[in-house]
Design a protein around this motif. Structure first.
Motif, PDB file in Angstrom:
ATOM      1  N   PHE A  78      49.731  16.741  47.831  1.00  0.00           N
ATOM      2  CA  PHE A  78      49.520  15.633  48.760  1.00  0.00           C
ATOM      3  C   PHE A  78      49.304  16.132  50.186  1.00  0.00           C
ATOM      4  O   PHE A  78      48.514  15.551  50.941  1.00  0.00           O
ATOM      5  N   LYS A  79      49.977  17.212  50.562  1.00  0.00           N
ATOM      6  CA  LYS A  79      49.761  17.813  51.881  1.00  0.00           C
ATOM      7  C   LYS A  79      48.317  18.268  52.030  1.00  0.00           C
ATOM      8  O   LYS A  79      47.684  18.052  53.071  1.00  0.00           O
ATOM      9  N   LYS A  80      47.783  18.893  50.991  1.00  0.00           N
ATOM     10  CA  LYS A  80      46.383  19.338  51.031  1.00  0.00           C
ATOM     11  C   LYS A  80      45.444  18.140  51.118  1.00  0.00           C
ATOM     12  O   LYS A  80      44.423  18.180  51.816  1.00  0.00           O
ATOM     13  N   SER A 107      62.384  11.412  44.543  1.00  0.00           N
ATOM     14  CA  SER A 107      63.479  12.010  45.321  1.00  0.00           C
ATOM     15  C   SER A 107      63.031  12.708  46.609  1.00  0.00           C
ATOM     16  O   SER A 107      63.861  13.272  47.312  1.00  0.00           O
ATOM     17  N   GLU A 108      61.719  12.675  46.911  1.00  0.00           N
ATOM     18  CA  GLU A 108      61.229  13.425  48.070  1.00  0.00           C
ATOM     19  C   GLU A 108      60.634  12.528  49.158  1.00  0.00           C
ATOM     20  O   GLU A 108      59.733  12.928  49.894  1.00  0.00           O
ATOM     21  N   ILE A 109      61.180  11.330  49.276  1.00  0.00           N
ATOM     22  CA  ILE A 109      60.646  10.373  50.245  1.00  0.00           C
ATOM     23  C   ILE A 109      60.746  10.904  51.666  1.00  0.00           C
ATOM     24  O   ILE A 109      59.831  10.714  52.490  1.00  0.00           O
ATOM     25  N   ASN A 110      61.844  11.582  51.995  1.00  0.00           N
ATOM     26  CA  ASN A 110      62.008  12.104  53.357  1.00  0.00           C
ATOM     27  C   ASN A 110      60.924  13.114  53.727  1.00  0.00           C
ATOM     28  O   ASN A 110      60.563  13.245  54.898  1.00  0.00           O
ATOM     29  N   GLN A 111      60.395  13.828  52.741  1.00  0.00           N
ATOM     30  CA  GLN A 111      59.301  14.770  52.996  1.00  0.00           C
ATOM     31  C   GLN A 111      57.937  14.101  52.900  1.00  0.00           C
ATOM     32  O   GLN A 111      56.970  14.572  53.496  1.00  0.00           O
ATOM     33  N   LEU A 112      57.884  12.997  52.174  1.00  0.00           N
ATOM     34  CA  LEU A 112      56.631  12.266  52.009  1.00  0.00           C
ATOM     35  C   LEU A 112      56.216  11.556  53.296  1.00  0.00           C
ATOM     36  O   LEU A 112      55.041  11.591  53.682  1.00  0.00           O
ATOM     37  N   VAL A 113      57.161  10.928  53.962  1.00  0.00           N
ATOM     38  CA  VAL A 113      56.843  10.124  55.149  1.00  0.00           C
ATOM     39  C   VAL A 113      56.116  10.928  56.233  1.00  0.00           C
ATOM     40  O   VAL A 113      55.095  10.473  56.765  1.00  0.00           O
ATOM     41  N   PRO A 114      56.593  12.144  56.589  1.00  0.00           N
ATOM     42  CA  PRO A 114      55.864  12.902  57.628  1.00  0.00           C
ATOM     43  C   PRO A 114      54.415  13.225  57.251  1.00  0.00           C
ATOM     44  O   PRO A 114      53.549  13.304  58.130  1.00  0.00           O
ATOM     45  N   ILE A 115      54.145  13.418  55.965  1.00  0.00           N
ATOM     46  CA  ILE A 115      52.771  13.697  55.540  1.00  0.00           C
ATOM     47  C   ILE A 115      51.901  12.465  55.762  1.00  0.00           C
ATOM     48  O   ILE A 115      50.783  12.547  56.284  1.00  0.00           O
ATOM     49  N   VAL A 145      58.396   3.048  53.349  1.00  0.00           N
ATOM     50  CA  VAL A 145      57.682   4.325  53.482  1.00  0.00           C
ATOM     51  C   VAL A 145      56.398   4.135  54.285  1.00  0.00           C
ATOM     52  O   VAL A 145      56.127   4.863  55.251  1.00  0.00           O
ATOM     53  N   MET A 146      55.596   3.159  53.900  1.00  0.00           N
ATOM     54  CA  MET A 146      54.287   2.987  54.533  1.00  0.00           C
ATOM     55  C   MET A 146      54.392   2.515  55.974  1.00  0.00           C
ATOM     56  O   MET A 146      53.670   3.001  56.863  1.00  0.00           O
ATOM     57  N   GLU A 147      55.305   1.590  56.236  1.00  0.00           N
ATOM     58  CA  GLU A 147      55.434   1.100  57.609  1.00  0.00           C
ATOM     59  C   GLU A 147      56.043   2.156  58.523  1.00  0.00           C
ATOM     60  O   GLU A 147      55.637   2.283  59.681  1.00  0.00           O
ATOM     61  N   THR A 148      56.976   2.945  58.009  1.00  0.00           N
ATOM     62  CA  THR A 148      57.534   4.044  58.798  1.00  0.00           C
ATOM     63  C   THR A 148      56.452   5.065  59.125  1.00  0.00           C
ATOM     64  O   THR A 148      56.473   5.683  60.194  1.00  0.00           O
ATOM     65  N   ALA A 149      55.501   5.232  58.216  1.00  0.00           N
ATOM     66  CA  ALA A 149      54.431   6.212  58.395  1.00  0.00           C
ATOM     67  C   ALA A 149      53.270   5.686  59.230  1.00  0.00           C
ATOM     68  O   ALA A 149      52.272   6.374  59.407  1.00  0.00           O
ATOM     69  N   GLY A 150      53.402   4.456  59.734  1.00  0.00           N
ATOM     70  CA  GLY A 150      52.375   3.927  60.625  1.00  0.00           C
ATOM     71  C   GLY A 150      51.263   3.157  59.958  1.00  0.00           C
ATOM     72  O   GLY A 150      50.253   2.838  60.595  1.00  0.00           O
ATOM     73  N   PHE A 151      51.416   2.845  58.668  1.00  0.00           N
ATOM     74  CA  PHE A 151      50.445   2.006  57.981  1.00  0.00           C
ATOM     75  C   PHE A 151      50.806   0.532  58.179  1.00  0.00           C
ATOM     76  O   PHE A 151      51.989   0.183  58.226  1.00  0.00           O
TER      77      PHE A 151
END
Length: 291
Positions: A78-80, A107-115, A145-151
Motif C-alpha cells: 500500500f505504501k508503494k 491490526s495495523e490501522i495506526n500505520q495505515l492512517v499516515p499512508i 480512518v478515512m476522515e483522520t486521513a483527510g478524506f
C-alpha cells in the motif's frame, strides 16, 4: 444461514474456476497467484462533458478502489501504491470502497492512517463505503480512518469543488448497495442539472437507477473486473450488483447520457488470484466537450 450458504456457493464456484485455470498448467496457477496480482495497470482516460467548466480543463482525477488490506495485500504494498498515486500528480483523489478486507480484525490501522494522509490532491480527497467497509462492524472504523486521513466521506451526500470562486463541479457519494442504504434522491438534494455532476458508487449496477437523475459520470469498483477470467468464457464469478457492468467504460440510460467507469480495483478477495484482470489505478483528465 442464507449468508453462509451464499459464501459456500461463491467459494465453490471460485474453486471450480481455479480448477479450470489449473487445467492450463501449473504455470497458469503461479501466474494468477504470484504475478498478475502485482501487475498494476495505470489506465488513462479523458472525462469529457460540455458542462465541465473551462477552468477545470486538464485537471486530473485519480481513482483507486478495493485494496482489501489484510487479505494478501500488505501495508508495504500500500505504501508503494500511495507513492505511485502521488507521482501521477492528481488534483482530486477518489477511493471507491473496500479499504480493509475485515476492518474489525485489521491490526495495523495506526500505520495505515499516515499512508492515507500522505496522499496529496490539492482539490480534495473523497471516499465512499464499500460492502467490506460496512462488514464485520467496520462502518465506524472505516469512517474514522478515512476522515483522520483527510478524506471526505460522502454518505448519501454531495459536495462541490470550486475554482475561481464561480466555476464548480459537484461530487456525489452514495452508500453501498449490498450492506448500506443508498439514497440517490437524498444525495442529489442540493445538486442542479446545469452543473457537472460526478457520482461515486461502490456498486456499478446502480447506474441503471442513477441514469434517471442529473448525473453525468458515475465511478465504481466492487467487481475486481471479474478477478478471474477465462478466455472465450469471460469472468466466472462476479459479485451481486456488478453483474451488468463489471469492467471499464459504459454508456448507460435510454439516451446514454450517463457515462460509467468500473475500476478493477487493487487487491483480491475470497481467494488471492487474478487472471486476465490486472489491478488498476484510473487517471481521468477533465476536458470540456470539444477540447
Amino acid at each position: 444461514m442464507p449468508k453462509k450458504q451464499t459464501r459456500r456457493m461463491f467459494l465453490k464456484r471460485i474453486f471450480s474456476s481455479l480448477l479450470t485455470l489449473l487445467g492450463l498448467g501449473s504455470g497458469g496457477y503461479i501466474y494468477a497467484n504470484r504475478i498478475e496480482p502485482f501487475l498494476l495497470e495505470i489506465v488513462h482516460m479523458d472525462m469529457k462533458h460540455p458542462l465541465i467548466p473551462q477552468s477545470f480543463a486538464g485537471k486530473k482525477i485519480v481513482q483507486f478502489s478495493d485494496t482489501h488490506l489484510g487479505f494478501h495485500y500488505s501495508l508495504q504494498q500500500f505504501k508503494k501504491l500511495a507513492k505511485t498515486i502521488n507521482n501521477l500528480g492528481p488534483d482530486i483523489i477518489f477511493f471507491t470502497g473496500d479499504l480493509m478486507d475485515e476492518p474489525n480484525k485489521y491490526s495495523e490501522i495506526n500505520q495505515l492512517v499516515p499512508i492515507l494522509q500522505s496522499l496529496y490532491a490539492p482539490l480534495g480527497k473523497f471516499c465512499i463505503y464499500g460492502n467490506h467497509d460496512h462488514g464485520g462492524y467496520g462502518s465506524e472504523i472505516y469512517r474514522n480512518v478515512m476522515e483522520t486521513a483527510g478524506f471526505q466521506l460522502l454518505l448519501n451526500h454531495s459536495t462541490s469543488i470550486s475554482l475561481n470562486n464561480f466555476s464548480r463541479i459537484n461530487i456525489i457519494g452514495i452508500d453501498d448497495r449490498m450492506l448500506g442504504k443508498p439514497d440517490i434522491p437524498l444525495a442529489l438534494k442540493t445538486v442542479t442539472p446545469d452543473q457537472f455532476n460526478i457520482l461515486l458508487s461502490h456498486a456499478p449496477d446502480v447506474a441503471s437507477d442513477v441514469s434517471q437523475y442529473p448525473v453525468h459520470w458515475q465511478l465504481s469498483g466492487h467487481s475486481h473486473g471479474g478477478q478471474v477470467k477465462i478466455p472465450f468464457i469471460g469472468p466466472l464469478v462476479i459479485p451481486p450488483f456488478a453483474k451488468v457492468y463489471y469492467e471499464g467504460f459504459y454508456r448507460v440510460g435510454d439516451d446514454e447520457s450517463l457515462s460509467l467507469y468500473v475500476n478493477r480495483g487493487i487487491g483480491t478477495t475470497r481467494l488471492p488470484f487474478r487472471f486476465l484482470s490486472k489491478p488498476e489505478i484510473t487517471v481521468f483528465t477533465l476536458k470540456p466537450e470539444g477540447n
